[in-house]
Structures are given as structure tokens and as C-alpha cells.
Design a protein around this motif. Structure first.
Motif, PDB file in Angstrom:
ATOM      1  N   ARG A 264      53.263   6.646 -89.326  1.00 20.55           N
ATOM      2  CA  ARG A 264      53.351   8.113 -89.426  1.00 20.55           C
ATOM      3  C   ARG A 264      52.351   8.683 -90.432  1.00 20.55           C
ATOM      4  N   SER A 265      51.444   7.863 -90.919  1.00 23.49           N
ATOM      5  CA  SER A 265      50.392   8.258 -91.875  1.00 23.49           C
ATOM      6  C   SER A 265      50.950   8.795 -93.185  1.00 23.49           C
ATOM      7  N   ARG A 266      52.099   8.318 -93.588  1.00 19.63           N
ATOM      8  CA  ARG A 266      52.635   8.681 -94.903  1.00 19.63           C
ATOM      9  C   ARG A 266      52.038   7.787 -95.979  1.00 19.63           C
ATOM     10  N   ASN A 267      51.595   6.618 -95.592  1.00 25.25           N
ATOM     11  CA  ASN A 267      51.009   5.639 -96.501  1.00 25.25           C
ATOM     12  C   ASN A 267      49.605   5.357 -95.976  1.00 25.25           C
ATOM     13  N   LYS A 268      48.583   5.945 -96.606  1.00 26.62           N
ATOM     14  CA  LYS A 268      47.221   5.864 -96.073  1.00 26.62           C
ATOM     15  C   LYS A 268      46.347   4.830 -96.758  1.00 26.62           C
ATOM     16  N   SER A 269      46.663   4.494 -98.024  1.00 26.21           N
ATOM     17  CA  SER A 269      45.872   3.507 -98.749  1.00 26.21           C
ATOM     18  C   SER A 269      46.668   3.011 -99.943  1.00 26.21           C
ATOM     19  N   CYS A 270      46.051   2.116-100.712  1.00 25.41           N
ATOM     20  CA  CYS A 270      46.712   1.557-101.901  1.00 25.41           C
ATOM     21  C   CYS A 270      46.617   2.496-103.098  1.00 25.41           C
ATOM     22  N   GLY A 271      45.885   3.556-102.971  1.00 27.21           N
ATOM     23  CA  GLY A 271      45.661   4.493-104.065  1.00 27.21           C
ATOM     24  C   GLY A 271      44.177   4.778-104.247  1.00 27.21           C
ATOM     25  N   CYS A 272      43.348   3.960-103.622  1.00 29.61           N
ATOM     26  CA  CYS A 272      41.905   4.147-103.764  1.00 29.61           C
ATOM     27  C   CYS A 272      41.430   5.426-103.057  1.00 29.61           C
ATOM     28  N   LEU A 273      42.117   5.844-102.008  1.00 31.03           N
ATOM     29  CA  LEU A 273      41.758   7.080-101.308  1.00 31.03           C
ATOM     30  C   LEU A 273      41.918   8.278-102.245  1.00 31.03           C
ATOM     31  N   GLN A 274      42.995   8.307-103.007  1.00 31.89           N
ATOM     32  CA  GLN A 274      43.225   9.391-103.947  1.00 31.89           C
ATOM     33  C   GLN A 274      42.151   9.394-105.033  1.00 31.89           C
ATOM     34  N   LYS A 275      41.782   8.219-105.512  1.00 35.53           N
ATOM     35  CA  LYS A 275      40.739   8.129-106.541  1.00 35.53           C
ATOM     36  C   LYS A 275      39.402   8.623-106.006  1.00 35.53           C
ATOM     37  N   GLU A 276      39.073   8.250-104.768  1.00 37.82           N
ATOM     38  CA  GLU A 276      37.815   8.694-104.156  1.00 37.82           C
ATOM     39  C   GLU A 276      37.805  10.206-103.985  1.00 37.82           C
ATOM     40  N   THR A 277      38.913  10.765-103.523  1.00 34.46           N
ATOM     41  CA  THR A 277      39.004  12.201-103.306  1.00 34.46           C
ATOM     42  C   THR A 277      38.884  12.954-104.622  1.00 34.46           C
TER      43      THR A 277
ATOM     44  N   VAL B 288      45.777  -6.264-101.101  1.00 38.33           N
ATOM     45  CA  VAL B 288      46.754  -6.652-100.082  1.00 38.33           C
ATOM     46  C   VAL B 288      48.134  -6.213-100.563  1.00 38.33           C
ATOM     47  N   ARG B 289      48.835  -5.471 -99.708  1.00 40.12           N
ATOM     48  CA  ARG B 289      50.171  -4.969-100.033  1.00 40.12           C
ATOM     49  C   ARG B 289      51.033  -4.987 -98.786  1.00 40.12           C
ATOM     50  N   SER B 290      52.320  -4.742 -98.997  1.00 38.90           N
ATOM     51  CA  SER B 290      53.228  -4.591 -97.864  1.00 38.90           C
ATOM     52  C   SER B 290      53.815  -3.189 -97.906  1.00 38.90           C
ATOM     53  N   ALA B 291      54.140  -2.651 -96.729  1.00 39.08           N
ATOM     54  CA  ALA B 291      54.690  -1.306 -96.641  1.00 39.08           C
ATOM     55  C   ALA B 291      55.539  -1.210 -95.382  1.00 39.08           C
TER      56      ALA B 291
ATOM     57  N   SER C 289      44.186   4.481 -91.028  1.00 40.34           N
ATOM     58  CA  SER C 289      43.546   5.077 -92.192  1.00 40.34           C
ATOM     59  C   SER C 289      42.763   3.984 -92.929  1.00 40.34           C
ATOM     60  N   TYR C 290      43.101   3.662 -94.185  1.00 39.82           N
ATOM     61  CA  TYR C 290      42.389   2.627 -94.933  1.00 39.82           C
ATOM     62  C   TYR C 290      43.000   1.242 -94.734  1.00 39.82           C
ATOM     63  N   TRP C 291      44.154   1.157 -94.095  1.00 39.24           N
ATOM     64  CA  TRP C 291      44.864  -0.113 -93.935  1.00 39.24           C
ATOM     65  C   TRP C 291      44.447  -0.872 -92.692  1.00 39.24           C
ATOM     66  N   THR C 292      44.379  -2.188 -92.803  1.00 35.52           N
ATOM     67  CA  THR C 292      44.244  -3.095 -91.670  1.00 35.52           C
ATOM     68  C   THR C 292      45.466  -4.010 -91.702  1.00 35.52           C
TER      69      THR C 292
END
Length: 88
Positions: A59-72, A49-52, A17-20
Motif C-alpha cells: 500500500r506504499s506506506r513503507n517506501k524505504s528504510c529512511g534514506c528517501l526522507q534524507k534524500e528529499t 536489509v529489513r523486514s516489514a 518504491s525503494y524496496w526490492t
């Protein structure tokens, strides 16, 4: 008969998703003798940069740091305003 240990795939450089994936955090031995869950160090598309937990990322439960939600949310708001303007 003990647990079968296997080599986990190196995910460094892969994108989910948005993570590398930058790497894997060091695991530690828990009090009960088990090792800690697999944790990945990740860089979001926006630069954060974060850890998860690896399981959540895979499993795509964690798709971004929160920026995806803001964009949507911003895109939805923009679409609603366009419809509102057309009604006038």
C-alpha cells in the motif's frame, strides 16, 4: 463454512518504491489459532536489509528504510540555499 484459503502471489524480486523483495519471513501460529501477518524481507536501494509487513509495502506506506526522507530533505535544503544565494 470455513475461510477460503488462497495462494498468495510470490513477490520475490519485485520492486516497490525503494524496496526490492528478497523473500518472505516464516509465519508462525499465534496463541489464538490464527497465523501471523505476512512479513517480507526487503533490501533498500541503499543496501539496507529489513523486514516489514507486506500490507504496508504493497500500500506504499513503507517506501524505504529512511534514506528517501534524507534524500528529499537534502534536496529541499539545497534548493533553499540556491534561492538564498540568488537574493544576495
Amino acid at each position: 463454512m470455513g475461510k477460503v484459503k488462497y495462494q498468495q502471489k510470490d513477490l520475490t524480486g519485485m520492486t516497490f518504491s525503494y524496496w526490492t523483495v528478497l523473500g518472505e519471513a516464516e509465519r508462525y501460529q499465534q496463541v489464538d489459532g490464527h497465523t501471523s501477518p505476512r512479513v517480507l524481507v526487503l533490501k533498500c536501494r541503499c543496501g539496507t536489509v529489513r523486514s516489514a509487513l507486506a500490507a504496508n509495502v504493497l500500500r506504499s506506506r513503507n517506501k524505504s528504510c529512511g534514506c528517501l526522507q534524507k534524500e528529499t530533505a537534502s534536496a529541499v535544503t539545497r534548493q533553499r540555499w540556491e534561492k538564498f544565494r540568488q537574493l544576495k
